[in-house]
Design a protein around this motif. Structure first.
Motif, PDB file in Angstrom:
ATOM      1  N   GLU A 283       5.676  12.973   4.862  1.00  0.00           N
ATOM      2  CA  GLU A 283       6.806  12.307   3.707  1.00  0.00           C
ATOM      3  C   GLU A 283       7.857  11.221   4.666  1.00  0.00           C
ATOM      4  OE1 GLU A 283       7.655  12.785   0.424  1.00  0.00           O
ATOM      5  OE2 GLU A 283       5.652  14.122   0.611  1.00  0.00           O
ATOM      6  N   ALA A 284       7.876  11.715   6.002  1.00  0.00           N
ATOM      7  CA  ALA A 284       8.589  10.659   6.710  1.00  0.00           C
ATOM      8  C   ALA A 284       7.821   9.337   6.947  1.00  0.00           C
ATOM      9  CB  ALA A 284       8.950  11.298   8.156  1.00  0.00           C
ATOM     10  N   ARG A 285       6.551   9.582   7.170  1.00  0.00           N
ATOM     11  CA  ARG A 285       5.579   8.375   7.164  1.00  0.00           C
ATOM     12  C   ARG A 285       5.704   7.585   5.983  1.00  0.00           C
ATOM     13  NH1 ARG A 285       1.707   8.172  11.536  1.00  0.00           N
ATOM     14  NH2 ARG A 285       2.381   8.977  13.314  1.00  0.00           N
ATOM     15  N   LYS A 286       5.672   8.391   4.978  1.00  0.00           N
ATOM     16  CA  LYS A 286       5.554   7.695   3.477  1.00  0.00           C
ATOM     17  C   LYS A 286       7.072   6.936   3.335  1.00  0.00           C
ATOM     18  CE  LYS A 286       5.133   8.873  -1.388  1.00  0.00           C
ATOM     19  NZ  LYS A 286       4.873   9.825  -2.313  1.00  0.00           N
ATOM     20  N   ALA A 287       8.045   7.325   3.676  1.00  0.00           N
ATOM     21  CA  ALA A 287       9.340   6.855   3.502  1.00  0.00           C
ATOM     22  C   ALA A 287       9.608   5.834   4.400  1.00  0.00           C
ATOM     23  CB  ALA A 287      10.625   7.944   4.073  1.00  0.00           C
ATOM     24  N   GLU A 288       8.831   5.757   5.745  1.00  0.00           N
ATOM     25  CA  GLU A 288       9.014   4.797   6.600  1.00  0.00           C
ATOM     26  C   GLU A 288       7.935   3.508   6.044  1.00  0.00           C
ATOM     27  OE1 GLU A 288       7.432   6.170  10.602  1.00  0.00           O
ATOM     28  OE2 GLU A 288       9.437   7.369  10.586  1.00  0.00           O
ATOM     29  N   ARG A 289       6.874   3.895   5.542  1.00  0.00           N
ATOM     30  CA  ARG A 289       6.070   2.764   4.883  1.00  0.00           C
ATOM     31  C   ARG A 289       6.696   2.142   3.789  1.00  0.00           C
ATOM     32  NH1 ARG A 289       1.982   6.662   5.577  1.00  0.00           N
ATOM     33  NH2 ARG A 289       1.889   7.053   3.446  1.00  0.00           N
ATOM     34  N   ALA A 290       7.538   2.949   2.924  1.00  0.00           N
ATOM     35  CA  ALA A 290       8.226   2.326   1.720  1.00  0.00           C
ATOM     36  C   ALA A 290       9.414   1.539   2.227  1.00  0.00           C
ATOM     37  CB  ALA A 290       8.744   3.578   0.799  1.00  0.00           C
ATOM     38  N   GLN A 291       9.872   1.848   3.356  1.00  0.00           N
ATOM     39  CA  GLN A 291      10.887   1.122   3.744  1.00  0.00           C
ATOM     40  C   GLN A 291      10.295  -0.328   4.604  1.00  0.00           C
ATOM     41  OE1 GLN A 291      13.523   2.915   6.719  1.00  0.00           O
ATOM     42  NE2 GLN A 291      14.886   1.050   7.042  1.00  0.00           N
ATOM     43  N   ARG A 292       9.264   0.014   5.250  1.00  0.00           N
ATOM     44  CA  ARG A 292       8.702  -1.329   5.922  1.00  0.00           C
ATOM     45  C   ARG A 292       8.273  -2.284   4.885  1.00  0.00           C
ATOM     46  NH1 ARG A 292       6.570   2.264   9.558  1.00  0.00           N
ATOM     47  NH2 ARG A 292       4.464   2.257   8.345  1.00  0.00           N
ATOM     48  N   SER A 293       7.605  -1.706   3.622  1.00  0.00           N
ATOM     49  CA  SER A 293       7.202  -2.367   2.586  1.00  0.00           C
ATOM     50  C   SER A 293       8.319  -3.410   1.989  1.00  0.00           C
ATOM     51  CB  SER A 293       6.544  -1.620   1.499  1.00  0.00           C
ATOM     52  OG  SER A 293       5.989  -2.329   0.558  1.00  0.00           O
ATOM     53  N   ALA A 294       9.306  -2.396   1.691  1.00  0.00           N
ATOM     54  CA  ALA A 294      10.677  -2.985   1.091  1.00  0.00           C
ATOM     55  C   ALA A 294      11.196  -4.306   2.198  1.00  0.00           C
ATOM     56  CB  ALA A 294      11.727  -2.033   0.767  1.00  0.00           C
ATOM     57  N   GLU A 295      11.293  -4.026   3.224  1.00  0.00           N
ATOM     58  CA  GLU A 295      11.612  -5.002   4.091  1.00  0.00           C
ATOM     59  C   GLU A 295      10.581  -6.141   4.232  1.00  0.00           C
ATOM     60  OE1 GLU A 295      11.965  -2.712   7.816  1.00  0.00           O
ATOM     61  OE2 GLU A 295      13.922  -1.891   7.419  1.00  0.00           O
ATOM     62  N   SER A 296       9.477  -6.014   4.291  1.00  0.00           N
ATOM     63  CA  SER A 296       8.671  -6.991   4.317  1.00  0.00           C
ATOM     64  C   SER A 296       8.688  -7.912   3.116  1.00  0.00           C
ATOM     65  CB  SER A 296       6.835  -6.549   4.490  1.00  0.00           C
ATOM     66  OG  SER A 296       6.030  -7.232   4.409  1.00  0.00           O
ATOM     67  N   ARG A 297       8.877  -7.170   1.814  1.00  0.00           N
ATOM     68  CA  ARG A 297       8.921  -7.876   0.575  1.00  0.00           C
ATOM     69  C   ARG A 297      10.152  -8.660   0.652  1.00  0.00           C
ATOM     70  NH1 ARG A 297       7.507  -6.962  -4.683  1.00  0.00           N
ATOM     71  NH2 ARG A 297       6.640  -4.949  -4.145  1.00  0.00           N
ATOM     72  N   ALA A 298      11.456  -8.274   1.045  1.00  0.00           N
ATOM     73  CA  ALA A 298      12.380  -9.115   1.329  1.00  0.00           C
ATOM     74  C   ALA A 298      12.157 -10.168   2.102  1.00  0.00           C
ATOM     75  CB  ALA A 298      13.525  -8.085   1.827  1.00  0.00           C
ATOM     76  N   SER A 299      11.886 -10.138   3.231  1.00  0.00           N
ATOM     77  CA  SER A 299      11.395 -11.042   4.122  1.00  0.00           C
ATOM     78  C   SER A 299      10.329 -12.186   3.635  1.00  0.00           C
ATOM     79  CB  SER A 299      10.703 -10.506   5.398  1.00  0.00           C
ATOM     80  OG  SER A 299      11.521  -9.584   6.154  1.00  0.00           O
ATOM     81  N   LYS A 300       9.285 -11.576   2.978  1.00  0.00           N
ATOM     82  CA  LYS A 300       8.485 -12.679   2.302  1.00  0.00           C
ATOM     83  C   LYS A 300       8.927 -13.206   1.211  1.00  0.00           C
ATOM     84  CE  LYS A 300       4.009 -10.291   3.732  1.00  0.00           C
ATOM     85  NZ  LYS A 300       2.737 -10.009   3.493  1.00  0.00           N
ATOM     86  N   GLU A 301       9.923 -12.637   0.408  1.00  0.00           N
ATOM     87  CA  GLU A 301      10.553 -13.493  -0.573  1.00  0.00           C
ATOM     88  C   GLU A 301      11.541 -14.461  -0.054  1.00  0.00           C
ATOM     89  OE1 GLU A 301      12.354 -10.455  -2.948  1.00  0.00           O
ATOM     90  OE2 GLU A 301      10.654 -10.015  -4.310  1.00  0.00           O
TER      91      GLU A 301
ATOM     92  N   TRP B 165       5.351 -14.923   8.278  1.00  0.00           N
ATOM     93  CA  TRP B 165       4.406 -14.446   7.326  1.00  0.00           C
ATOM     94  C   TRP B 165       3.476 -13.647   7.894  1.00  0.00           C
ATOM     95  CZ3 TRP B 165       4.895 -14.575   1.847  1.00  0.00           C
ATOM     96  CH2 TRP B 165       3.762 -14.038   1.177  1.00  0.00           C
ATOM     97  N   LYS B 166       2.417 -14.097   9.063  1.00  0.00           N
ATOM     98  CA  LYS B 166       1.312 -13.457   9.595  1.00  0.00           C
ATOM     99  C   LYS B 166       2.006 -12.215  10.353  1.00  0.00           C
ATOM    100  CE  LYS B 166      -1.333 -17.514   9.765  1.00  0.00           C
ATOM    101  NZ  LYS B 166      -2.100 -18.435  10.966  1.00  0.00           N
ATOM    102  N   ALA B 167       3.192 -12.192  10.663  1.00  0.00           N
ATOM    103  CA  ALA B 167       3.580 -11.009  11.615  1.00  0.00           C
ATOM    104  C   ALA B 167       4.062  -9.892  10.729  1.00  0.00           C
ATOM    105  CB  ALA B 167       4.648 -11.363  12.568  1.00  0.00           C
ATOM    106  N   LEU B 168       4.090 -10.110   9.298  1.00  0.00           N
ATOM    107  CA  LEU B 168       4.631  -9.297   8.574  1.00  0.00           C
ATOM    108  C   LEU B 168       3.537  -8.233   7.893  1.00  0.00           C
ATOM    109  CD1 LEU B 168       7.240 -11.366   6.490  1.00  0.00           C
ATOM    110  CD2 LEU B 168       7.737  -9.337   8.295  1.00  0.00           C
ATOM    111  N   PRO B 169       3.644  -6.846   7.826  1.00  0.00           N
ATOM    112  CA  PRO B 169       2.677  -6.184   6.948  1.00  0.00           C
ATOM    113  C   PRO B 169       2.584  -6.520   5.763  1.00  0.00           C
ATOM    114  CG  PRO B 169       4.998  -5.022   7.532  1.00  0.00           C
ATOM    115  CD  PRO B 169       5.210  -6.263   8.017  1.00  0.00           C
TER     116      PRO B 169
END
Length: 409
Positions: free
Chosen positions: A108-126, A155-159
């Motif tokens: 669950e923690a990994r899932k939350a971390e992935r979700a957070q990283r994904s949200a941060e990555s999305r914001a950075s890419k936007e 961009w390349k450095a972001l997941p």
């Protein structure tokens, strides 16, 4: 038979382990004593317990991914279930089972971390896409290209995020970069054409400037050089190396002409120095006419001085403004006195001034008569109005009389 809490050895050397489900044979040790047999199999248990403990620590520290850790737990569980060892195998199984909730929490923690990283990555890419699109609309050709390269590295450095969103954002980013690159190439192609055109214009201007360099027609040639300079500035930049070389030619020709002109002027200035001395003496005569007491005599004297002034000829350029300024001041003083005299003796203005005095005197006489009538009638309001009117007209009359006296004088 030799036994202990978790196992025993029977007469034929067979070793058994005790489990909640009953005894299970784990092997034989015929060559040694029962105590040695139990020791051998309890050491196997100790090794297995150490492996369980090590796995617990690795899982609890989070160094293993939950799926990798789960696979290791299953492997060790199989080893414990099938272990040929003597010890509390049930306790080891319980410890391994207790790791299940830990792994669930970690998942669950990994899932939350992935979700957070994904949200941060999305914001950075936007953010990257928005900045790229803004750059694509601008005209910062030097810094814009560098910044787009930096954004690509970011961009390349972001997941990656979910595939559809990631692909959509990448298409926008790529489109912005392509649009900017096309506009930048078109801009520099246009600049190249303009520079080539400027080169042709400046080559012609430099050639004409070199032809004029030896001219001795100082005035017209200086004017033409000013025209050439305006055309040079309007032509815009040529390719840098060519531009510098052409400017050197153009400036060199200018310097040659103006240097020759200045040298000729300096030579003339030496010749004109004597003329300046003559005009200085004439200025002494002219300035002695001031202040003007006899206008006609001053005019005659100044006309004679002016004739001799013109006959004296040119003076050095640096003296022209000073000397001309002094003679013009004398001329203006004499003219001013003459104009003032004419103004005072102007018959038309004098007649108008006298007429104004007569009219005001007649108007005042009428107001005085009306004032006497109002006083006799006791009309205080009318009296005040007529008194104010009379005072105003008398003030105008005094002014008109002064003007008339000026013209009469």
């Amino acid at each position: 038979m030799t036994s202990q809490q978790w196992g025993r050895v029977d007469e034929d050397g067979t070793v058994y382990v005790k489990t909640p489900d009953g005894e299970r044979a784990v092997g034989q040790y015929p060559e040694g004593t029962p105590d040695e047999a139990l020791k051998f199999f309890t050491e196997r248990y100790a090794a297995l317990a150490f492996e369980v403990e090590l796995l617990e620590k690795r899982i609890q520290s989070g160094v293993m991914a939950p799926e990798e850790a789960a696979a290791s737990v299953r492997t060790v569980q199989t080893q414990v279930a099938e272990a040929n060892a003597v010890g509390d195998l049930a306790a080891l199984t319980a410890r391994l089972e207790a790791l299940g909730p830990v792994l669930d929490q970690q998942r669950e923690a990994r899932k939350a971390e992935r979700a957070q990283r994904s949200a941060e990555s999305r914001a950075s890419k936007e953010r990257i896409v928005a900045e790229a699109e803004k750059l694509a609309e601008g005209s910062d050709w030097r810094n814009g290209a560098n910044r787009l390269r930096e954004l690509l590295d970011e961009w390349k450095a972001l997941p990656r995020i979910d595939r559809s969103s990631d692909d959509a954002l990448w298409r926008r980013f790529s489109t912005a970069r392509t649009a900017y690159t096309r506009r930048r190439k078109a801009h520099f192609a246009e600049q190249h054409e303009k520079r080539d055109a400027a080169r042709a214009v400046k080559e012609r201007l430099a050639a004409e400037a070199e032809e004029l360099a030896t001219s001795t027609e100082w005035g017209p040639t200086a004017g033409r050089y000013r025209d050439l300079m305006r055309q040079w500035k309007a032509a815009g930049p040529a390719p840098r190396d060519v531009d510098d070389a052409l400017w050197k030619r153009f400036r060199g020709a200018q310097d040659q002409f103006f240097g020759a002109r200045d040298a000729a002027a300096a030579e003339q200035d030496q010749e004109f120095a004597a003329n300046a001395e003559v005009k200085e003496r004439l200025l002494v005569e002219a300035e002695a006419l001031l202040p003007v007491t006899d206008i006609e005599a001053a005019k005659r004297a100044f006309r004679d001085i002016a004739e001799r002034w013109d006959a004296a000829g040119k003076v050095p350029r640096e003296r022209m403004k000073e000397l001309e300024g002094r003679i013009r001041k004398v001329e203006q003083e004499i003219r001013g006195v003459e104009e003032e005299q004419w103004r005072r003796s102007d018959p038309e203005k004098s007649a108008r001034a006298d007429d104004m005095v007569s009219k005001l005197e007649a108007a005042i006489a009428k107001v005085e008569a009306d004032l006497e009538k109002a006083r006799s009638a006791g009309n205080e309001k009318k009296v005040r109005e007529l008194e104010e009117n009379l005072a105003s007209r008398q003030l105008f009359l005094e002014t008109a009389k002064r003007a008339s006296a000026d013209y009469s004088g």
